[in-house]
Write a protein that holds these residues in place. Structure first.
Motif, PDB file in Angstrom:
ATOM      1  N   ASN A 171      -4.548  -1.734  -3.527  1.00  0.00           N
ATOM      2  CA  ASN A 171      -3.885  -0.652  -2.804  1.00  0.00           C
ATOM      3  C   ASN A 171      -2.535  -0.269  -3.403  1.00  0.00           C
ATOM      4  OD1 ASN A 171      -5.970  -0.314  -0.978  1.00  0.00           O
ATOM      5  ND2 ASN A 171      -5.148  -1.843   0.422  1.00  0.00           N
ATOM      6  N   ASN A 186       0.801  -1.224   0.000  1.00  0.00           N
ATOM      7  CA  ASN A 186       0.000   0.000   0.000  1.00  0.00           C
ATOM      8  C   ASN A 186       0.832   1.272   0.000  1.00  0.00           C
ATOM      9  OD1 ASN A 186       0.872  -0.189   2.623  1.00  0.00           O
ATOM     10  ND2 ASN A 186      -1.145  -0.005   3.556  1.00  0.00           N
ATOM     11  N   ARG A 198      -3.344   1.975  -6.347  1.00  0.00           N
ATOM     12  CA  ARG A 198      -3.847   3.247  -5.824  1.00  0.00           C
ATOM     13  C   ARG A 198      -2.679   4.125  -5.369  1.00  0.00           C
ATOM     14  NH1 ARG A 198      -7.273   1.503  -1.951  1.00  0.00           N
ATOM     15  NH2 ARG A 198      -8.910   1.356  -3.507  1.00  0.00           N
TER      16      ARG A 198
END
Length: 193
Positions: free
Chosen positions: A119, A73, A122
């Motif tokens: 993630n 992430n 992103r």
């Protein structure tokens, strides 16, 4: 701007996560480095393991292979550092990652699109300011029953999947090489499926 490609394999660092589904992209980068005979070396300032190679042994097929040191992430930080350091534009960036919405071993190459709850993607979009970069999606399939997808991606591949895993990682590495050597459209025509 550089004519090299930046080929990034997403995953989580450390031996705990090495054989998990979430590390499919990192597995492909490891194989590409092995094929090129150039081991990945830790670059602390870039927050990634990096190797500068020629893929497929073809002149003009320069690539920077990278695996971020961060957890999934937070992958965008190292990817942004790498693109800035090597002066690589998004159209020469290939991010390889696990994909829940594809059956195990299915490969799909594309440019752009949404993050689809991933993630790592992103984080990359947030840090480089665009989602218009190449992606190699490595299918891991959906979790069984009501298993939480977040738990599923952190589990090792199943015994059945492990029988074909080496072959599928090899095919994904072939597809990544094709992107660098022959271009994304050629690679899509030969490996999407």
């Amino acid at each position: 701007m550089s004519d090299a490609w930046l080929v990034v394999g997403l995953g989580n660092p450390g031996p705990t996560y090495a054989g998990t589904r979430h590390n499919a992209g990192a597995m492909v980068v490891d194989l590409l480095a092995e094929r090129a005979g150039s081991p990945l070396k830790s670059q602390r300032k870039l927050r990634a393991d990096v190797a500068e190679v020629r893929l497929g042994g073809v002149p003009g097929s320069r690539a920077v292979l990278a695996k971020p040191h961060t957890y999934m992430n937070e992958s965008g930080g190292p990817v942004a550092l790498l693109t800035e350091f090597y002066k690589i534009e998004p159209d020469r960036l290939l991010v390889m990652h696990d994909e829940l919405d594809l059956p195990f071993g299915t490969i799909r190459l594309k440019v752009g699109g949404g993050d689809n709850g991933h993630n790592g993607l992103r984080s990359v979009r947030a840090r480089i300011g665009t989602g218009d970069y190449g992606r190699l999606r490595f299918g891991i399939g959906r979790p069984p029953g009501r298993m939480d997808p977040a738990a599923f991606v952190l589990k090792p591949f199943s015994t059945v999947e492990k029988r074909d895993l080496e072959l599928e990682v090899d095919r994904a590495a072939d597809a990544a090489e094709a992107v660098v050597v022959d271009g994304l459209v050629y690679a899509q025509n030969h490996y999407n499926g």
